[in-house]
Design a protein around this motif. Structure first.
Motif, PDB file in Angstrom:
ATOM      1  N   GLY A 200       0.823  -1.194   0.000  1.00  0.00           N
ATOM      2  CA  GLY A 200       0.000   0.000   0.000  1.00  0.00           C
ATOM      3  C   GLY A 200       0.859   1.246   0.000  1.00  0.00           C
ATOM      4  N   HIS A 201       0.418   2.249   0.742  1.00  0.00           N
ATOM      5  CA  HIS A 201       1.147   3.514   0.777  1.00  0.00           C
ATOM      6  C   HIS A 201       2.123   3.531   1.945  1.00  0.00           C
ATOM      7  CE1 HIS A 201       1.858   7.634  -0.337  1.00  0.00           C
ATOM      8  NE2 HIS A 201       1.564   8.063   0.875  1.00  0.00           N
ATOM      9  N   VAL A 202       3.387   3.768   1.637  1.00  0.00           N
ATOM     10  CA  VAL A 202       4.496   3.844   2.604  1.00  0.00           C
ATOM     11  C   VAL A 202       4.460   2.705   3.628  1.00  0.00           C
ATOM     12  CG1 VAL A 202       4.848   6.296   2.292  1.00  0.00           C
ATOM     13  CG2 VAL A 202       3.303   5.580   4.083  1.00  0.00           C
ATOM     14  N   ASP A 203       4.260   1.494   3.156  1.00  0.00           N
ATOM     15  CA  ASP A 203       4.313   0.339   4.057  1.00  0.00           C
ATOM     16  C   ASP A 203       5.328  -0.687   3.558  1.00  0.00           C
ATOM     17  OD1 ASP A 203       2.992  -0.648   1.845  1.00  0.00           O
ATOM     18  OD2 ASP A 203       1.335  -1.561   2.974  1.00  0.00           O
ATOM     19  N   SER A 204       6.353  -0.227   2.864  1.00  0.00           N
ATOM     20  CA  SER A 204       7.346  -1.135   2.283  1.00  0.00           C
ATOM     21  C   SER A 204       8.023  -2.000   3.335  1.00  0.00           C
ATOM     22  CB  SER A 204       8.413  -0.337   1.522  1.00  0.00           C
ATOM     23  OG  SER A 204       7.830   0.463   0.520  1.00  0.00           O
ATOM     24  N   ALA A 205       8.183  -1.471   4.545  1.00  0.00           N
ATOM     25  CA  ALA A 205       8.891  -2.197   5.596  1.00  0.00           C
ATOM     26  C   ALA A 205       8.157  -3.465   6.030  1.00  0.00           C
ATOM     27  CB  ALA A 205       9.127  -1.291   6.800  1.00  0.00           C
ATOM     28  N   ARG A 206       6.916  -3.645   5.588  1.00  0.00           N
ATOM     29  CA  ARG A 206       6.180  -4.879   5.910  1.00  0.00           C
ATOM     30  C   ARG A 206       6.622  -6.041   5.037  1.00  0.00           C
ATOM     31  NH1 ARG A 206       1.313  -5.896   5.083  1.00  0.00           N
ATOM     32  NH2 ARG A 206       0.774  -4.384   3.454  1.00  0.00           N
ATOM     33  N   PHE A 207       7.405  -5.751   4.009  1.00  0.00           N
ATOM     34  CA  PHE A 207       7.708  -6.763   3.011  1.00  0.00           C
ATOM     35  C   PHE A 207       9.189  -7.147   3.035  1.00  0.00           C
ATOM     36  CE2 PHE A 207       3.925  -4.564   1.765  1.00  0.00           C
ATOM     37  CZ  PHE A 207       3.105  -5.567   1.252  1.00  0.00           C
ATOM     38  N   ARG A 208       9.435  -8.432   2.825  1.00  0.00           N
ATOM     39  CA  ARG A 208      10.797  -8.967   2.908  1.00  0.00           C
ATOM     40  C   ARG A 208      11.718  -8.297   1.903  1.00  0.00           C
ATOM     41  NH1 ARG A 208      11.567 -15.331   2.435  1.00  0.00           N
ATOM     42  NH2 ARG A 208      10.481 -15.169   4.445  1.00  0.00           N
ATOM     43  N   ILE A 209      11.217  -8.031   0.695  1.00  0.00           N
ATOM     44  CA  ILE A 209      12.076  -7.471  -0.347  1.00  0.00           C
ATOM     45  C   ILE A 209      12.687  -6.144   0.084  1.00  0.00           C
ATOM     46  CG2 ILE A 209      10.156  -6.322  -1.543  1.00  0.00           C
ATOM     47  CD1 ILE A 209      11.652  -6.879  -4.172  1.00  0.00           C
ATOM     48  N   TYR A 210      11.936  -5.355   0.839  1.00  0.00           N
ATOM     49  CA  TYR A 210      12.452  -4.061   1.316  1.00  0.00           C
ATOM     50  C   TYR A 210      13.698  -4.284   2.164  1.00  0.00           C
ATOM     51  CZ  TYR A 210      12.681   0.262   4.074  1.00  0.00           C
ATOM     52  OH  TYR A 210      13.110   1.410   4.706  1.00  0.00           O
ATOM     53  N   HIS A 211      13.609  -5.205   3.101  1.00  0.00           N
ATOM     54  CA  HIS A 211      14.738  -5.441   4.011  1.00  0.00           C
ATOM     55  C   HIS A 211      15.910  -6.091   3.287  1.00  0.00           C
ATOM     56  CE1 HIS A 211      12.450  -4.194   7.520  1.00  0.00           C
ATOM     57  NE2 HIS A 211      11.423  -4.801   6.961  1.00  0.00           N
ATOM     58  N   GLU A 212      15.622  -6.938   2.320  1.00  0.00           N
ATOM     59  CA  GLU A 212      16.705  -7.529   1.535  1.00  0.00           C
ATOM     60  C   GLU A 212      17.458  -6.459   0.752  1.00  0.00           C
ATOM     61  OE1 GLU A 212      14.680 -11.943   0.748  1.00  0.00           O
ATOM     62  OE2 GLU A 212      14.642 -10.391  -0.816  1.00  0.00           O
ATOM     63  N   VAL A 213      16.715  -5.516   0.194  1.00  0.00           N
ATOM     64  CA  VAL A 213      17.349  -4.439  -0.571  1.00  0.00           C
ATOM     65  C   VAL A 213      18.131  -3.510   0.350  1.00  0.00           C
ATOM     66  CG1 VAL A 213      16.920  -2.405  -2.008  1.00  0.00           C
ATOM     67  CG2 VAL A 213      15.688  -4.534  -2.445  1.00  0.00           C
ATOM     68  N   ILE A 214      17.546  -3.163   1.483  1.00  0.00           N
ATOM     69  CA  ILE A 214      18.250  -2.301   2.444  1.00  0.00           C
ATOM     70  C   ILE A 214      19.528  -2.972   2.921  1.00  0.00           C
ATOM     71  CG2 ILE A 214      18.106  -1.193   4.704  1.00  0.00           C
ATOM     72  CD1 ILE A 214      16.541   0.243   2.533  1.00  0.00           C
ATOM     73  N   ASP A 215      19.488  -4.289   3.106  1.00  0.00           N
ATOM     74  CA  ASP A 215      20.715  -5.021   3.458  1.00  0.00           C
ATOM     75  C   ASP A 215      21.777  -4.853   2.382  1.00  0.00           C
ATOM     76  OD1 ASP A 215      19.897  -5.996   5.910  1.00  0.00           O
ATOM     77  OD2 ASP A 215      19.264  -7.949   5.144  1.00  0.00           O
ATOM     78  N   GLN A 216      21.370  -4.943   1.129  1.00  0.00           N
ATOM     79  CA  GLN A 216      22.316  -4.807   0.022  1.00  0.00           C
ATOM     80  C   GLN A 216      22.874  -3.390  -0.066  1.00  0.00           C
ATOM     81  OE1 GLN A 216      20.212  -6.058  -3.487  1.00  0.00           O
ATOM     82  NE2 GLN A 216      19.711  -8.062  -2.634  1.00  0.00           N
ATOM     83  N   LEU A 217      22.020  -2.418   0.203  1.00  0.00           N
ATOM     84  CA  LEU A 217      22.422  -1.018   0.051  1.00  0.00           C
ATOM     85  C   LEU A 217      23.268  -0.519   1.221  1.00  0.00           C
ATOM     86  CD1 LEU A 217      19.012   0.477  -1.133  1.00  0.00           C
ATOM     87  CD2 LEU A 217      21.031   0.077  -2.556  1.00  0.00           C
TER      88      LEU A 217
END
Length: 269
Positions: free
Chosen positions: A245-262
């Motif tokens: 939805g709106h600004v709820d990316s942190a609920r999803f695994r892909i967000y944390h995987e990408v933040i780990d990479q970055l």
């Protein structure tokens, strides 16, 4: 006496002018939804933080500074158009856990910040003041800009004008002007005081750009993020958050995987 045609024109024109005047005079209330709190209010935030007030022309911006012992860098976070820092602070733990300091400031009239927002130029100048405050304390090569919703345009403009390490956008808009045109197609565009044309800034950004956008975003449609991505000329990483939805990316695994990479994985205490 008025002819039938003249009467029809008057009955249409007067309400139209009244509606347009209302849009112009009340647009701050239509765009910004601050939650004010009394000065000195103690926020219920689990992480330790320091508080500052960044001076700007005619106001001061309440700022939270989350710090770690040996920071890898700093995330300068620009939140959306609602709430205040107590709500926005929910984003800080993800970055602190990865060894990053976090700086976030409330806009004028939000939380404990003084003053009120009255123009786009003022809003952008305030964002620059916040960036300069951070740049006085960290090398630009260590600054990560994060813009969420409303903050995505501010972060994009800063990344265009300065040289941060990275620009991360969550639920970004192509422009507020485009959103207003969809919602009020009958209103002249010159009435809008806050066009916030992100597309005109994003193409000037030289650092890598990362975009997260939920496919079910009902506030800023996924298509807006896709359209903004087409204007990016720097290295681009676009992440479609399926079902987000709106600004709820942190609920999803892909967000944390990408933040780990970055930014690197969470540090183990």
């Amino acid at each position: 006496m008025l002819t039938a045609l003249q009467y029809l024109i008057v009955t249409i024109t007067i309400p139209y002018i009244t509606l347009c005047a209302g849009i112009y005079l009340l647009q701050e209330q239509l765009i910004f939804f601050p939650e004010r709190v009394p000065p000195g209010t103690r926020y219920n935030i689990d992480l330790p933080f320091e508080e500052f007030f960044i001076p700007v022309d005619g106001a001061s911006l309440h700022t939270l500074w989350f710090r770690v012992s040996h920071p890898r860098g700093v995330v300068l976070y620009f939140h959306g158009n609602g709430g205040n820092l107590e709500i926005a602070a929910a984003a800080a733990p993800d970055f602190v856990a990865r060894g990053y300091d976090v700086v976030m400031a409330d806009y004028r009239g939000y939380g404990q910040s003084t003053g009120s927002i009255s123009s786009e130029a003022q809003l952008l100048a305030d964002a620059e003041a916040i960036y300069r405050w951070v740049a006085e304390r960290y090398p630009e090569a260590q600054i990560v800009l994060f813009g969420s919703s409303l903050g995505s345009g501010l972060a994009s403009r800063l990344a265009a004008n300065y040289q941060p390490r990275l620009l991360i956008l969550e639920s970004p808009y192509y422009s507020v002007e485009a959103i207003a045109r969809r919602r009020f197609p009958w209103a002249p565009s010159f009435l809008l005081k806050y066009p916030l044309r992100s597309y005109s800034w994003i193409g000037q950004v030289r650092c890598p750009v990362v975009i997260f956008h939920g496919t079910n975003d009902t506030v800023i449609p996924f298509a807006d993020g896709e359209q903004l991505a087409t204007a990016v000329t720097a290295p681009l990483f676009f992440y479609r958050i399926e079902g987000g939805g709106h600004v709820d990316s942190a609920r999803f695994r892909i967000y944390h995987e990408v933040i780990d990479q970055l930014l690197g994985p969470a540090l183990v205490n």
